[in-house]
Write a protein that holds these residues in place. Sequence first.
Motif, PDB file in Angstrom:
ATOM      1  N   PRO A  48      42.808  14.633  67.276  1.00 31.79           N
ATOM      2  CA  PRO A  48      43.150  15.992  67.691  1.00 31.79           C
ATOM      3  C   PRO A  48      44.516  16.083  68.365  1.00 31.79           C
ATOM      4  CG  PRO A  48      41.550  15.033  69.196  1.00 31.79           C
ATOM      5  CD  PRO A  48      41.703  14.062  68.069  1.00 31.79           C
ATOM      6  N   CYS A  49      45.226  17.140  68.043  1.00 33.23           N
ATOM      7  CA  CYS A  49      46.496  17.402  68.716  1.00 33.23           C
ATOM      8  C   CYS A  49      46.239  17.708  70.199  1.00 33.23           C
ATOM      9  CB  CYS A  49      47.219  18.571  68.058  1.00 33.23           C
ATOM     10  SG  CYS A  49      47.789  18.215  66.379  1.00 33.23           S
ATOM     11  N   VAL A  50      47.271  17.525  71.007  1.00 33.44           N
ATOM     12  CA  VAL A  50      47.136  17.666  72.458  1.00 33.44           C
ATOM     13  C   VAL A  50      48.279  18.501  73.011  1.00 33.44           C
ATOM     14  CG1 VAL A  50      45.896  15.484  72.739  1.00 33.44           C
ATOM     15  CG2 VAL A  50      48.412  15.499  72.793  1.00 33.44           C
ATOM     16  N   ALA A  51      48.146  18.857  74.292  1.00 28.58           N
ATOM     17  CA  ALA A  51      49.204  19.592  74.982  1.00 28.58           C
ATOM     18  C   ALA A  51      49.942  18.652  75.925  1.00 28.58           C
ATOM     19  CB  ALA A  51      48.623  20.762  75.757  1.00 28.58           C
ATOM     20  N   ALA A  52      51.227  18.901  76.089  1.00 28.89           N
ATOM     21  CA  ALA A  52      52.045  18.157  77.044  1.00 28.89           C
ATOM     22  C   ALA A  52      52.693  19.161  77.998  1.00 28.89           C
ATOM     23  CB  ALA A  52      53.116  17.339  76.327  1.00 28.89           C
ATOM     24  N   VAL A  53      52.548  18.901  79.299  1.00 29.56           N
ATOM     25  CA  VAL A  53      53.168  19.766  80.306  1.00 29.56           C
ATOM     26  C   VAL A  53      53.802  18.883  81.373  1.00 29.56           C
ATOM     27  CG1 VAL A  53      51.599  21.714  79.958  1.00 29.56           C
ATOM     28  CG2 VAL A  53      51.021  19.949  81.636  1.00 29.56           C
ATOM     29  N   ASN A  96      58.869  13.537  70.231  1.00 26.43           N
ATOM     30  CA  ASN A  96      59.395  13.049  71.510  1.00 26.43           C
ATOM     31  C   ASN A  96      60.344  14.074  72.140  1.00 26.43           C
ATOM     32  OD1 ASN A  96      61.193  12.509  69.451  1.00 26.43           O
ATOM     33  ND2 ASN A  96      62.030  10.683  70.410  1.00 26.43           N
ATOM     34  N   THR A  97      61.084  14.822  71.313  1.00 23.79           N
ATOM     35  CA  THR A  97      61.920  15.896  71.851  1.00 23.79           C
ATOM     36  C   THR A  97      61.055  16.995  72.456  1.00 23.79           C
ATOM     37  OG1 THR A  97      63.638  15.455  70.196  1.00 23.79           O
ATOM     38  CG2 THR A  97      63.714  17.592  71.305  1.00 23.79           C
ATOM     39  N   ALA A  98      59.932  17.301  71.801  1.00 21.92           N
ATOM     40  CA  ALA A  98      59.015  18.312  72.326  1.00 21.92           C
ATOM     41  C   ALA A  98      58.451  17.874  73.671  1.00 21.92           C
ATOM     42  CB  ALA A  98      57.895  18.567  71.326  1.00 21.92           C
ATOM     43  N   ILE A  99      58.064  16.609  73.774  1.00 19.85           N
ATOM     44  CA  ILE A  99      57.488  16.096  75.018  1.00 19.85           C
ATOM     45  C   ILE A  99      58.519  16.108  76.142  1.00 19.85           C
ATOM     46  CG2 ILE A  99      56.591  14.001  76.126  1.00 19.85           C
ATOM     47  CD1 ILE A  99      55.125  13.418  73.495  1.00 19.85           C
ATOM     48  N   MET A 100      59.733  15.687  75.835  1.00 24.86           N
ATOM     49  CA  MET A 100      60.777  15.679  76.864  1.00 24.86           C
ATOM     50  C   MET A 100      61.164  17.094  77.279  1.00 24.86           C
ATOM     51  SD  MET A 100      61.044  12.578  77.589  1.00 24.86           S
ATOM     52  CE  MET A 100      62.437  12.639  78.722  1.00 24.86           C
ATOM     53  N   SER A 101      61.054  18.040  76.355  1.00 19.07           N
ATOM     54  CA  SER A 101      61.320  19.438  76.703  1.00 19.07           C
ATOM     55  C   SER A 101      60.246  19.955  77.650  1.00 19.07           C
ATOM     56  CB  SER A 101      61.373  20.302  75.436  1.00 19.07           C
ATOM     57  OG  SER A 101      62.446  19.903  74.598  1.00 19.07           O
ATOM     58  N   ALA A 102      58.992  19.542  77.410  1.00 12.50           N
ATOM     59  CA  ALA A 102      57.911  19.914  78.330  1.00 12.50           C
ATOM     60  C   ALA A 102      58.145  19.281  79.698  1.00 12.50           C
ATOM     61  CB  ALA A 102      56.573  19.470  77.759  1.00 12.50           C
ATOM     62  N   ALA A 112      60.895  18.690  81.087  1.00 14.51           N
ATOM     63  CA  ALA A 112      61.952  19.436  81.764  1.00 14.51           C
ATOM     64  C   ALA A 112      61.478  20.807  82.244  1.00 14.51           C
ATOM     65  CB  ALA A 112      63.151  19.601  80.828  1.00 14.51           C
ATOM     66  N   GLY A 113      60.210  21.141  81.983  1.00 14.77           N
ATOM     67  CA  GLY A 113      59.668  22.407  82.448  1.00 14.77           C
ATOM     68  C   GLY A 113      60.002  23.585  81.561  1.00 14.77           C
ATOM     69  N   LEU A 114      60.364  23.305  80.299  1.00 16.22           N
ATOM     70  CA  LEU A 114      60.757  24.385  79.407  1.00 16.22           C
ATOM     71  C   LEU A 114      59.576  25.131  78.806  1.00 16.22           C
ATOM     72  CD1 LEU A 114      63.745  22.666  77.563  1.00 16.22           C
ATOM     73  CD2 LEU A 114      63.841  24.498  79.262  1.00 16.22           C
ATOM     74  N   GLY A 115      58.368  24.593  78.940  1.00 18.21           N
ATOM     75  CA  GLY A 115      57.208  25.274  78.393  1.00 18.21           C
ATOM     76  C   GLY A 115      56.055  24.315  78.185  1.00 18.21           C
ATOM     77  N   ILE A 116      55.096  24.753  77.374  1.00 13.06           N
ATOM     78  CA  ILE A 116      53.926  23.944  77.028  1.00 13.06           C
ATOM     79  C   ILE A 116      54.109  23.431  75.612  1.00 13.06           C
ATOM     80  CG2 ILE A 116      51.424  23.934  76.730  1.00 13.06           C
ATOM     81  CD1 ILE A 116      51.316  26.373  78.622  1.00 13.06           C
ATOM     82  N   ALA A 117      54.054  22.124  75.445  1.00 14.12           N
ATOM     83  CA  ALA A 117      54.216  21.539  74.109  1.00 14.12           C
ATOM     84  C   ALA A 117      52.858  21.249  73.498  1.00 14.12           C
ATOM     85  CB  ALA A 117      55.040  20.254  74.194  1.00 14.12           C
ATOM     86  N   ILE A 118      52.705  21.605  72.242  1.00 15.38           N
ATOM     87  CA  ILE A 118      51.553  21.158  71.462  1.00 15.38           C
ATOM     88  C   ILE A 118      52.076  20.121  70.486  1.00 15.38           C
ATOM     89  CG2 ILE A 118      49.743  21.804  69.836  1.00 15.38           C
ATOM     90  CD1 ILE A 118      49.549  24.475  71.162  1.00 15.38           C
ATOM     91  N   PRO A 172      53.662   6.814  76.374  1.00 14.56           N
ATOM     92  CA  PRO A 172      53.513   7.644  77.571  1.00 14.56           C
ATOM     93  C   PRO A 172      54.855   7.852  78.281  1.00 14.56           C
ATOM     94  CG  PRO A 172      51.847   5.907  77.501  1.00 14.56           C
ATOM     95  CD  PRO A 172      52.844   5.593  76.430  1.00 14.56           C
ATOM     96  N   VAL A 173      55.066   9.045  78.780  1.00 13.49           N
ATOM     97  CA  VAL A 173      56.315   9.401  79.454  1.00 13.49           C
ATOM     98  C   VAL A 173      55.999   9.781  80.895  1.00 13.49           C
ATOM     99  CG1 VAL A 173      58.259  11.000  79.517  1.00 13.49           C
ATOM    100  CG2 VAL A 173      57.385  10.177  77.315  1.00 13.49           C
ATOM    101  N   LYS A 174      56.669   9.134  81.833  1.00 12.87           N
ATOM    102  CA  LYS A 174      56.483   9.461  83.250  1.00 12.87           C
ATOM    103  C   LYS A 174      56.904  10.900  83.497  1.00 12.87           C
ATOM    104  CE  LYS A 174      57.663   7.843  87.909  1.00 12.87           C
ATOM    105  NZ  LYS A 174      58.437   6.869  88.701  1.00 12.87           N
ATOM    106  N   GLY A 175      56.110  11.607  84.279  1.00 14.95           N
ATOM    107  CA  GLY A 175      56.433  12.989  84.586  1.00 14.95           C
ATOM    108  C   GLY A 175      55.841  13.979  83.603  1.00 14.95           C
ATOM    109  N   VAL A 176      55.011  13.484  82.668  1.00 14.01           N
ATOM    110  CA  VAL A 176      54.387  14.352  81.669  1.00 14.01           C
ATOM    111  C   VAL A 176      52.878  14.128  81.681  1.00 14.01           C
ATOM    112  CG1 VAL A 176      54.191  14.917  79.219  1.00 14.01           C
ATOM    113  CG2 VAL A 176      56.427  14.367  80.193  1.00 14.01           C
ATOM    114  N   ALA A 177      52.116  15.210  81.706  1.00 19.15           N
ATOM    115  CA  ALA A 177      50.661  15.137  81.610  1.00 19.15           C
ATOM    116  C   ALA A 177      50.250  15.472  80.183  1.00 19.15           C
ATOM    117  CB  ALA A 177      50.003  16.101  82.589  1.00 19.15           C
ATOM    118  N   ILE A 178      49.432  14.613  79.585  1.00 17.22           N
ATOM    119  CA  ILE A 178      48.916  14.827  78.245  1.00 17.22           C
ATOM    120  C   ILE A 178      47.448  15.231  78.370  1.00 17.22           C
ATOM    121  CG2 ILE A 178      48.438  13.788  75.999  1.00 17.22           C
ATOM    122  CD1 ILE A 178      51.421  14.105  76.614  1.00 17.22           C
ATOM    123  N   LEU A 179      47.105  16.394  77.835  1.00 17.04           N
ATOM    124  CA  LEU A 179      45.763  16.940  78.009  1.00 17.04           C
ATOM    125  C   LEU A 179      45.229  17.489  76.686  1.00 17.04           C
ATOM    126  CD1 LEU A 179      46.575  18.904  81.262  1.00 17.04           C
ATOM    127  CD2 LEU A 179      45.099  16.898  81.141  1.00 17.04           C
TER     128      LEU A 179
END
Length: 323
Positions: A164-169, A225-231, A233-239, A249-256
């Motif tokens: 399943p796809c996930v969200a990154a914030v 990876n660009t989508a995750i890094m954009s999330a 940076a606080g630019l939005g919610i990435a799916i 895994p990227v520090k500073g990003v929650a994967i849910l």
Amino acid sequence: MDLRQLEAFAAVMSAGSITGAARLLGRSQPALTRLIQDLESSLGFDLLHRAGPRVTTTEKGLRFYQEVEPVMAWLRQLRERADAIAVDRPRSLSIASIASFAVGMLPAALQRLDATGLPEQVHIRTSIAEQVVHNVSTQVSEIGITSLPVDHPALEIHWIGEAPCVAAVAADDPLAQADRIPLSALSGRRLITMANPFRWRRRVDLALRQRGVTPSSILDTNTSNTAIMSARAGLGIAIVEPVIAYGMPVKGVAILPIDASISFLWAVVTPNGRPLTALVSGLIDGLADISRETIPGFIIHPATARDRLIADVFSSADAMVNA
């Protein structure tokens, strides 16, 4: 056309100038210029715009280079394989992969194989899914990892993965504390997602439409990876697809997880009819093992399930449209 002309053109594209290309190839500038001119004459169109010592690529030249570059890569690998045969050395390994697998899962699988010995030359070509299919079907690469849908008679599918796809914030986003992110959270916020509308991005758009959710804006990109890094940076919610989300895994990003069923499907493929080496067979199995260990909700399907899976995924998307 001959190989010297193609090599000259590829060198100009890499160096950015005739002078630089001449240095790369150890040839004189006039000789290299003549090769390019002969190639243009043979093709019937200009490859370069010339303004004194400066050159830029024409639109047709750029399109032609996209065809030349994999050919030159194949020729380099052919030379390496010939050298290996001459001294009874194991052949090189060439892999084509979508970016999400290439940055996390693939290196982990190769690391395990390294204990038993990788060849001296390993080539990893990171490409969009369509180019992965092309590289493997033309035998530029011995093995590929590509997203579905894929249907090519020159490919043999060994297994299909589903997760399943996930969200990154961003970790400091209030949503980062949730157990699951509802699609409704995107209402009034920026959606960060993939640009290709013909793969799983289509199901993201349809799921949002079905739920009546309208993001305030959209940031799309061609790499997860660009989508995750954009999330981050606080630019939005990435799916995003789960392979890179859990594989790197990227520090500073929650994967849910999200409250919608949006599956990401991928396949491991090789050229149809080409005997598998022990190394390629080991990599096929290793990729499955890494996926099981790393990706929550991972399901492995046999190749025979391809048509059913594609029908299920896209027919359900069509149902969303008609609902």
